[in-house]
Design a protein around this motif. Structure first.
Motif, PDB file in Angstrom:
ATOM      1  N   PHE A 139      -1.306   2.081  -0.523  1.00 57.82           N
ATOM      2  CA  PHE A 139      -2.099   2.905   0.392  1.00 57.82           C
ATOM      3  C   PHE A 139      -2.603   2.074   1.573  1.00 57.82           C
ATOM      4  O   PHE A 139      -2.637   2.550   2.718  1.00 57.82           O
ATOM      5  CB  PHE A 139      -3.278   3.527  -0.360  1.00 57.82           C
ATOM      6  CG  PHE A 139      -4.010   4.581   0.426  1.00 57.82           C
ATOM      7  CD1 PHE A 139      -3.493   5.856   0.557  1.00 57.82           C
ATOM      8  CD2 PHE A 139      -5.224   4.294   1.044  1.00 57.82           C
ATOM      9  CE1 PHE A 139      -4.163   6.829   1.276  1.00 57.82           C
ATOM     10  CE2 PHE A 139      -5.895   5.251   1.770  1.00 57.82           C
ATOM     11  CZ  PHE A 139      -5.366   6.529   1.884  1.00 57.82           C
ATOM     12  N   TRP A 140      -2.992   0.836   1.321  1.00 58.84           N
ATOM     13  CA  TRP A 140      -3.449  -0.061   2.390  1.00 58.84           C
ATOM     14  C   TRP A 140      -2.346  -0.276   3.428  1.00 58.84           C
ATOM     15  O   TRP A 140      -2.592  -0.310   4.623  1.00 58.84           O
ATOM     16  CB  TRP A 140      -3.865  -1.392   1.773  1.00 58.84           C
ATOM     17  CG  TRP A 140      -4.267  -2.445   2.757  1.00 58.84           C
ATOM     18  CD1 TRP A 140      -5.425  -2.530   3.456  1.00 58.84           C
ATOM     19  CD2 TRP A 140      -3.483  -3.592   3.135  1.00 58.84           C
ATOM     20  NE1 TRP A 140      -5.433  -3.655   4.256  1.00 58.84           N
ATOM     21  CE2 TRP A 140      -4.260  -4.322   4.075  1.00 58.84           C
ATOM     22  CE3 TRP A 140      -2.228  -4.065   2.763  1.00 58.84           C
ATOM     23  CZ2 TRP A 140      -3.795  -5.500   4.639  1.00 58.84           C
ATOM     24  CZ3 TRP A 140      -1.768  -5.249   3.333  1.00 58.84           C
ATOM     25  CH2 TRP A 140      -2.555  -5.946   4.261  1.00 58.84           C
ATOM     26  N   ARG A 141      -1.115  -0.361   2.939  1.00 61.44           N
ATOM     27  CA  ARG A 141       0.017  -0.571   3.829  1.00 61.44           C
ATOM     28  C   ARG A 141       0.242   0.642   4.744  1.00 61.44           C
ATOM     29  O   ARG A 141       0.615   0.494   5.917  1.00 61.44           O
ATOM     30  CB  ARG A 141       1.265  -0.832   2.979  1.00 61.44           C
ATOM     31  CG  ARG A 141       2.541  -1.093   3.776  1.00 61.44           C
ATOM     32  CD  ARG A 141       2.509  -2.447   4.429  1.00 61.44           C
ATOM     33  NE  ARG A 141       3.745  -2.738   5.137  1.00 61.44           N
ATOM     34  CZ  ARG A 141       3.908  -3.808   5.907  1.00 61.44           C
ATOM     35  NH1 ARG A 141       2.929  -4.684   6.028  1.00 61.44           N
ATOM     36  NH2 ARG A 141       5.050  -4.015   6.524  1.00 61.44           N
ATOM     37  N   LYS A 142      -0.011   1.833   4.217  1.00 61.45           N
ATOM     38  CA  LYS A 142       0.233   3.051   4.984  1.00 61.45           C
ATOM     39  C   LYS A 142      -0.942   3.438   5.874  1.00 61.45           C
ATOM     40  O   LYS A 142      -0.818   4.308   6.737  1.00 61.45           O
ATOM     41  CB  LYS A 142       0.519   4.220   4.037  1.00 61.45           C
ATOM     42  CG  LYS A 142       1.783   4.050   3.225  1.00 61.45           C
ATOM     43  CD  LYS A 142       1.995   5.219   2.298  1.00 61.45           C
ATOM     44  CE  LYS A 142       2.381   6.466   3.061  1.00 61.45           C
ATOM     45  NZ  LYS A 142       3.722   6.395   3.638  1.00 61.45           N
ATOM     46  N   LEU A 143      -2.086   2.822   5.706  1.00 59.97           N
ATOM     47  CA  LEU A 143      -3.318   3.282   6.326  1.00 59.97           C
ATOM     48  C   LEU A 143      -3.274   3.349   7.853  1.00 59.97           C
ATOM     49  O   LEU A 143      -3.747   4.332   8.446  1.00 59.97           O
ATOM     50  CB  LEU A 143      -4.478   2.391   5.854  1.00 59.97           C
ATOM     51  CG  LEU A 143      -5.892   2.920   6.079  1.00 59.97           C
ATOM     52  CD1 LEU A 143      -6.045   4.320   5.521  1.00 59.97           C
ATOM     53  CD2 LEU A 143      -6.900   1.982   5.424  1.00 59.97           C
ATOM     54  N   PRO A 144      -2.716   2.368   8.566  1.00 60.37           N
ATOM     55  CA  PRO A 144      -2.724   2.469  10.033  1.00 60.37           C
ATOM     56  C   PRO A 144      -2.025   3.715  10.552  1.00 60.37           C
ATOM     57  O   PRO A 144      -2.512   4.376  11.481  1.00 60.37           O
ATOM     58  CB  PRO A 144      -2.001   1.188  10.472  1.00 60.37           C
ATOM     59  CG  PRO A 144      -2.182   0.238   9.347  1.00 60.37           C
ATOM     60  CD  PRO A 144      -2.152   1.071   8.112  1.00 60.37           C
ATOM     61  N   GLY A 158     -14.554   6.436   7.833  1.00 61.87           N
ATOM     62  CA  GLY A 158     -14.642   5.189   7.078  1.00 61.87           C
ATOM     63  C   GLY A 158     -14.125   5.275   5.664  1.00 61.87           C
ATOM     64  O   GLY A 158     -14.063   4.268   4.968  1.00 61.87           O
ATOM     65  N   LEU A 159     -13.728   6.481   5.220  1.00 55.78           N
ATOM     66  CA  LEU A 159     -13.361   6.628   3.818  1.00 55.78           C
ATOM     67  C   LEU A 159     -11.984   6.039   3.499  1.00 55.78           C
ATOM     68  O   LEU A 159     -11.701   5.729   2.342  1.00 55.78           O
ATOM     69  CB  LEU A 159     -13.407   8.102   3.409  1.00 55.78           C
ATOM     70  CG  LEU A 159     -14.814   8.685   3.261  1.00 55.78           C
ATOM     71  CD1 LEU A 159     -14.740  10.134   2.784  1.00 55.78           C
ATOM     72  CD2 LEU A 159     -15.651   7.856   2.289  1.00 55.78           C
ATOM     73  N   GLY A 160     -11.114   5.879   4.484  1.00 56.09           N
ATOM     74  CA  GLY A 160      -9.807   5.291   4.204  1.00 56.09           C
ATOM     75  C   GLY A 160      -9.927   3.882   3.653  1.00 56.09           C
ATOM     76  O   GLY A 160      -9.320   3.531   2.634  1.00 56.09           O
ATOM     77  N   GLY A 161     -10.719   3.039   4.319  1.00 59.53           N
ATOM     78  CA  GLY A 161     -10.930   1.685   3.824  1.00 59.53           C
ATOM     79  C   GLY A 161     -11.670   1.659   2.507  1.00 59.53           C
ATOM     80  O   GLY A 161     -11.408   0.810   1.643  1.00 59.53           O
ATOM     81  N   VAL A 162     -12.613   2.606   2.335  1.00 62.07           N
ATOM     82  CA  VAL A 162     -13.338   2.700   1.067  1.00 62.07           C
ATOM     83  C   VAL A 162     -12.371   3.008  -0.072  1.00 62.07           C
ATOM     84  O   VAL A 162     -12.463   2.437  -1.169  1.00 62.07           O
ATOM     85  CB  VAL A 162     -14.429   3.791   1.161  1.00 62.07           C
ATOM     86  CG1 VAL A 162     -15.004   4.110  -0.218  1.00 62.07           C
ATOM     87  CG2 VAL A 162     -15.548   3.343   2.097  1.00 62.07           C
ATOM     88  N   ILE A 163     -11.432   3.920   0.174  1.00 60.05           N
ATOM     89  CA  ILE A 163     -10.458   4.288  -0.855  1.00 60.05           C
ATOM     90  C   ILE A 163      -9.650   3.072  -1.305  1.00 60.05           C
ATOM     91  O   ILE A 163      -9.421   2.865  -2.502  1.00 60.05           O
ATOM     92  CB  ILE A 163      -9.543   5.413  -0.335  1.00 60.05           C
ATOM     93  CG1 ILE A 163     -10.330   6.725  -0.230  1.00 60.05           C
ATOM     94  CG2 ILE A 163      -8.329   5.600  -1.246  1.00 60.05           C
ATOM     95  CD1 ILE A 163      -9.615   7.819   0.533  1.00 60.05           C
ATOM     96  N   VAL A 164      -9.213   2.254  -0.351  1.00 60.47           N
ATOM     97  CA  VAL A 164      -8.466   1.046  -0.711  1.00 60.47           C
ATOM     98  C   VAL A 164      -9.317   0.132  -1.584  1.00 60.47           C
ATOM     99  O   VAL A 164      -8.878  -0.344  -2.647  1.00 60.47           O
ATOM    100  CB  VAL A 164      -8.004   0.299   0.555  1.00 60.47           C
ATOM    101  CG1 VAL A 164      -7.395  -1.049   0.185  1.00 60.47           C
ATOM    102  CG2 VAL A 164      -6.991   1.131   1.338  1.00 60.47           C
ATOM    103  N   SER A 165     -10.546  -0.119  -1.165  1.00 59.47           N
ATOM    104  CA  SER A 165     -11.416  -1.060  -1.885  1.00 59.47           C
ATOM    105  C   SER A 165     -11.729  -0.579  -3.304  1.00 59.47           C
ATOM    106  O   SER A 165     -11.702  -1.361  -4.250  1.00 59.47           O
ATOM    107  CB  SER A 165     -12.719  -1.252  -1.103  1.00 59.47           C
ATOM    108  OG  SER A 165     -12.467  -1.789   0.179  1.00 59.47           O
ATOM    109  N   THR A 166     -12.032   0.717  -3.440  1.00 63.97           N
ATOM    110  CA  THR A 166     -12.445   1.202  -4.761  1.00 63.97           C
ATOM    111  C   THR A 166     -11.252   1.394  -5.705  1.00 63.97           C
ATOM    112  O   THR A 166     -11.420   1.293  -6.918  1.00 63.97           O
ATOM    113  CB  THR A 166     -13.232   2.514  -4.626  1.00 63.97           C
ATOM    114  OG1 THR A 166     -12.471   3.477  -3.881  1.00 63.97           O
ATOM    115  CG2 THR A 166     -14.565   2.262  -3.939  1.00 63.97           C
ATOM    116  N   THR A 167     -10.062   1.633  -5.154  1.00 66.64           N
ATOM    117  CA  THR A 167      -8.884   1.654  -6.022  1.00 66.64           C
ATOM    118  C   THR A 167      -8.627   0.260  -6.591  1.00 66.64           C
ATOM    119  O   THR A 167      -8.285   0.102  -7.775  1.00 66.64           O
ATOM    120  CB  THR A 167      -7.653   2.155  -5.255  1.00 66.64           C
ATOM    121  OG1 THR A 167      -7.933   3.430  -4.677  1.00 66.64           O
ATOM    122  CG2 THR A 167      -6.456   2.302  -6.185  1.00 66.64           C
TER     123      THR A 167
END
Length: 446
Positions: free
Chosen positions: A406-411, A298-307
């Motif tokens: 980063f959100w764009r690259k996440l998938p 779950g940390l990938g989505g967290v990273i996007v949100s907190t950035t």
């Protein structure tokens, strides 16, 4: 690298899991000693910034001094990582912490004698940077040796951040009062004495020697191997790139704090302490949030949100001319900054091969601390010509851009990390859709 997996592991944890890494004796000693020492470290950080600004009145020189303290990490970080993988990390930390104590005592002697000049500070900051180039990757890599149960590693990393940011909350608050009472030199002296706590905790540990691969390769060969391991794997490359960009453009807000405190908000040393403490409070809350989680999932989505939160907080702080509003903005800024960097650290420490841990942590240190000197110089120069508020607004905007990238690259990153998480038992093999952010939907491709 083995992972402790069990049927109890779920994507999210509760607050009762907040302190589970403290069940390991060595980590408990380390946590106690560092908690004391880091308060002293923050005393020195605030006192140094205030002393430089008091002596010079220059935002540019604030950036230059910060550059002096951080550039050795950028230059020596990769080589230090190779040596951290070769050497005994426990002994290395005893040496680096002892040298750091001597550096703080030297600052205290110069300041208390009344002869200190900006060039003295610059030289001693370079010395501290040389020490940090080895100390930081060693400390990051040593966590796995103090926590026997690998399932507790994410919690230990989060508690490291909570310890750092609790000190960030307490240290600047104390510094504002202590600078008025005992001067900058008194703060430096207290910091020097505080290193005795961490040295005592390190010497009290019982460490099982780690099994090393006895390989006789040239340092440059092992350095190249480390680069290939880190930068040829897209998830590692993306995480390191994100941290580097955020550190370059966002972290200079701490360097410009004295300018914001005095020129924009019309305050003094106490105002500076309040501002830094507000950022520390937010960061401490972020560390608590991470420590309560059960898993790295779950940390990938967290990273996007907190950035995104970090960038928005910087924009709000840059626009504020009211102390109360600035404090609120900095709480969110501190939360976003801490959770972003610590989450990237957690994912990296989870997916790295053990034999490469020191080298990867040196690259992480370069991304966090190594790019910061260039950000400090850039921030100081921009603040001189455009003003501190505009400089902070530019940094906040760039953090928002980094989050979108980063959100764009996440998938695609999810798919590359999934086999590692399956092998480590972090997710079951039959799990559908993976992620560094399995709990949070990412953008659709195409």
């Amino acid at each position: 690298m083995q992972a402790q997996a069990s049927g109890e592991q779920r994507p999210r944890g509760g607050w009762r899991f907040l302190l589970r890494a403290l069940g390991h004796r060595n980590y408990r000693l380390f946590f106690a000693g560092q908690s004391v020492s880091l308060v002293g470290t923050w005393l020195t950080r605030v006192a140094t910034a205030w002393l430089v600004y008091r002596l010079t009145g220059s935002a540019l020189l604030l950036g230059v001094i910060s550059f002096c303290g951080q550039i050795p990490t950028f230059l020596l970080g990769p080589f230090a990582g190779v040596l951290v993988d070769r050497w005994n990390r426990h002994r290395l930390l005893v040496v680096t912490q002892g040298l750091a104590m001597l550096q703080s005592l030297a600052l205290a002697a110069l300041a208390l004698s009344g002869v200190i000049a900006v060039w003295h500070i610059a030289v001693l900051m370079v010395l501290q940077g040389l020490i940090n180039a080895f100390d930081m990757p060693a400390r990051q890599s040593f966590v796995v040796e103090m926590v026997e149960d690998r399932a507790d590693l994410p919690n230990a990393i989060a508690l490291n951040s909570s310890m750092f940011n609790a000190a960030r909350l307490l240290g600047p608050s104390l510094a504002g009062a202590l600078i008025a009472l005992v001067g900058e030199g008194g703060c430096f002296l207290i910091d020097g004495i505080s290193y005795l706590a961490v040295l005592g905790s390190l010497l009290a540990m019982r460490i099982t020697p780690r099994v090393r691969e006895h390989r006789h390769q040239h340092v440059l060969t092992e350095l190249k191997e480390g680069f290939q391991h880190a930068f040829h794997f897209p998830p590692m490359r993306a995480l390191l790139g994100l941290v580097a960009l955020v550190s370059l453009m966002g972290m200079p807000f701490t360097v410009l704090m004295p300018v914001m405190a005095s020129q924009v908000l019309g305050g003094g040393a106490n105002t500076l302490g309040f501002l830094m403490a507000a950022a520390g409070l937010g960061a401490l809350g972020g560390a608590g949030f991470l420590a309560s989680r059960r898993s790295v999932r779950g940390l990938g989505g967290v990273i996007v949100s907190t950035t995104l939160l970090f960038g928005a907080g910087l924009l709000a702080f840059s626009a504020s001319r009211n102390l109360a509003l600035s404090l609120v903005a900095l709480v969110f800024t501190g939360f976003g900054m801490m959770v972003t960097t610590a989450s990237c650290n957690t994912v990296l420490q989870t997916i790295v091969e053990e034999r490469m841990r020191g080298r990867l942590m040196s690259f992480y240190t370069m991304s966090v601390m190594g790019t910061a000197p260039f950000g400090s110089l850039l921030g100081g120069a921009l603040a001189t010509h455009l003003g501190a508020p505009v400089t902070l607004a530019i940094g906040g905007t760039m953090c928002l851009v980094a989050a979108a990238w980063f959100w764009r690259k996440l998938p695609a990153l999810r798919e590359r990390v999934r086999p590692i998480y399956v092998r480590l038992g972090i997710i079951p093999e039959v799990a559908k859709g993976m992620d560094m952010a399995a709990e949070r939907p990412g953008p659709r491709e195409g």
